[in-house]
Every structure is written in structure tokens, then in C-alpha cells.
Design an enzyme around this catalytic site. Structure first.
Site, PDB file in Angstrom:
ATOM      1  N   GLU A   1      69.477  43.872  12.037  1.00  0.00           N
ATOM      2  CA  GLU A   1      68.056  43.937  12.724  1.00  0.00           C
ATOM      3  C   GLU A   1      67.910  44.534  13.968  1.00  0.00           C
ATOM      4  OE1 GLU A   1      65.346  40.486  14.525  1.00  0.00           O
ATOM      5  OE2 GLU A   1      66.235  40.077  12.507  1.00  0.00           O
TER       6      GLU A   1
ATOM      7  N   ASN B   1      61.191  44.824  22.153  1.00  0.00           N
ATOM      8  CA  ASN B   1      60.257  44.029  22.948  1.00  0.00           C
ATOM      9  C   ASN B   1      59.646  45.278  23.701  1.00  0.00           C
ATOM     10  OD1 ASN B   1      60.922  41.242  22.503  1.00  0.00           O
ATOM     11  ND2 ASN B   1      63.040  41.798  23.548  1.00  0.00           N
TER      12      ASN B   1
ATOM     13  N   GLU C   1      82.762  48.143  15.901  1.00  0.00           N
ATOM     14  CA  GLU C   1      84.150  48.372  15.432  1.00  0.00           C
ATOM     15  C   GLU C   1      84.072  49.338  14.152  1.00  0.00           C
ATOM     16  OE1 GLU C   1      87.875  45.576  13.828  1.00  0.00           O
ATOM     17  OE2 GLU C   1      86.081  44.542  14.527  1.00  0.00           O
TER      18      GLU C   1
ATOM     19  N   ARG D   1      69.080  43.543  20.083  1.00  0.00           N
ATOM     20  CA  ARG D   1      67.844  43.980  21.173  1.00  0.00           C
ATOM     21  C   ARG D   1      68.165  45.351  21.454  1.00  0.00           C
ATOM     22  NH1 ARG D   1      68.288  38.469  22.185  1.00  0.00           N
ATOM     23  NH2 ARG D   1      66.453  37.423  21.990  1.00  0.00           N
TER      24      ARG D   1
ATOM     25  N   HIS E   1      80.963  42.368  18.966  1.00  0.00           N
ATOM     26  CA  HIS E   1      80.545  43.626  18.294  1.00  0.00           C
ATOM     27  C   HIS E   1      80.106  43.370  16.947  1.00  0.00           C
ATOM     28  CE1 HIS E   1      84.844  42.568  17.305  1.00  0.00           C
ATOM     29  NE2 HIS E   1      84.326  43.170  15.983  1.00  0.00           N
TER      30      HIS E   1
ATOM     31  N   HIS F   1      71.383  39.047   7.928  1.00  0.00           N
ATOM     32  CA  HIS F   1      71.423  40.068   9.014  1.00  0.00           C
ATOM     33  C   HIS F   1      71.764  39.531  10.326  1.00  0.00           C
ATOM     34  CE1 HIS F   1      67.330  38.080   9.716  1.00  0.00           C
ATOM     35  NE2 HIS F   1      67.528  38.475  10.929  1.00  0.00           N
TER      36      HIS F   1
END
Length: 177
Positions: free
Chosen positions: A92, A96, A165, A29, A119, A25
Site C-alpha cells: 500500500e 498525503n 531487499e 508513505r 525494508h 499489506h
């Protein structure tokens, strides 16, 4: 498998120590998981495979992917967690806790100065149809397939400003040789 990879300065021949190593993965964030999940599930058709919460450290992980239609995904959370970490090409999203409540909060997208991360990329079966789908969903374009020097390549932004992309594999046969 007879393909040994392209050879360039710096390339080393893999050893048996790395047999079975695969990219599982990539992590981004996100400010607000509800907004980010809506984007990736609606616009890119991803499914949330597993959510993991880390209360003491105040963050959550959302693993998204495109499991095959006939793939048997475990119902048991522990088994599904192990299954998730055995998949290829997952996204993923890390949240936070509390960032969603800060009006002026934003993560660096990696493309503004200083540049770093660039990207992620999705391949689609029909680039023209994907562009129309992005338009219908008010997705922000950085570059359309008919713009710039690299034709048949699209760049859009997600809700956190990360670049995505988008390519159609059979149209990518000759870029950059």
C-alpha cells in the site's frame, strides 16, 4: 498442514481465534504517487489493484500487487475493494496530498538514525537478471549480491529512499541457519 512453526522463546501456540488471519499489506508513505507508481509498476512489475481517495482527510491509498495471470479480478469497484483486502502480500502506497509540491520534503526511511522500519522484500526468479534490470533502470543499489557478508542478497532503494531487499528463493537455503 503439519508444520507448526519454529519454536523460540516468546513463541505462543496459535489458537482457533486466529484461524484465517493472514498478512494483507504493508504500507509505505510516498511523496509523489506518480513517481512512486512509475517505479513499482515499471521496475517491480506490480499492478495497481485499487486506489482509494479520502478527500476530507486529504490522502490517497494505492494497493499494488502481482495477481496471477488467470486470476479473475472484479471490475466492480466495491467488489474489487473487498477482493483487494482479501489478497496476500500487497504493498500500500499512501500519499498525503501536497507533499509532492514540497521540494525539501522526505519521509524517514527507517534505516537512518533513529532506526525503526527496515525494508520490504521481493523474491525474483533470477537474481543476476534482476540486478541487470535494476542497472538498466538506474535503480540505486545499497548492496549488490556479491558484496558484504550476506551473498546472494541485494538491497536497492525506491524513489522515496525506502530499502528493498531482493532475493532468489533457491539461493536462500542456508543463510543464518
Amino acid at each position: 498442514m503439519s508444520f507448526k512453526g519454529e519454536q523460540h522463546p516468546g513463541v505462543k501456540t496459535p489458537t482457533a481465534h486466529t484461524d484465517g488471519f493472514r498478512l494483507n499489506h504493508t504500507m509505505l508513505r510516498v511523496k509523489d504517487p506518480e513517481v512512486a507508481l512509475a517505479f513499482y509498476t515499471r521496475v517491480f512489475g506490480m499492478r495497481v489493484l485499487r486506489r482509494l481517495d479520502f478527500e476530507e482527510m486529504r490522502f490517497s491509498l494505492y494497493f499494488l500487487g502481482h495477481p496471477e495471470t488467470d486470476e479473475q479480478v472484479p471490475d466492480d469497484q466495491g467488489e474489487r475493494t473487498a477482493w483487494t483486502f482479501g489478497q496476500l502480500g500487497l504493498l500500500e502506497l499512501t500519499h498525503n496530498w501536497g507533499t509532492e509540491d514540497k521540494a525539501d520534503f522526505a519521509y524517514h526511511d527507517g534505516n537512518a538514525e533513529p532506526q525503526g522500519f527496515g525494508h520490504i522484500c521481493f523474491s525474483v526468479p533470477d537474481l543476476e537478471a534482476a540486478e541487470a534490470w535494476f542497472d538498466a533502470n538506474q535503480v540505486e543499489f545499497i548492496k549488490r549480491s556479491d558484496q558484504g557478508k550476506m551473498k546472494n542478497v541485494v538491497f536497492v532503494k525506491d524513489v522515496d529512499g525506502y530499502w528493498i531487499e531482493v532475493v532468489q528463493a533457491d539461493l536462500m537455503a542456508a543463510p543464518g541457519d
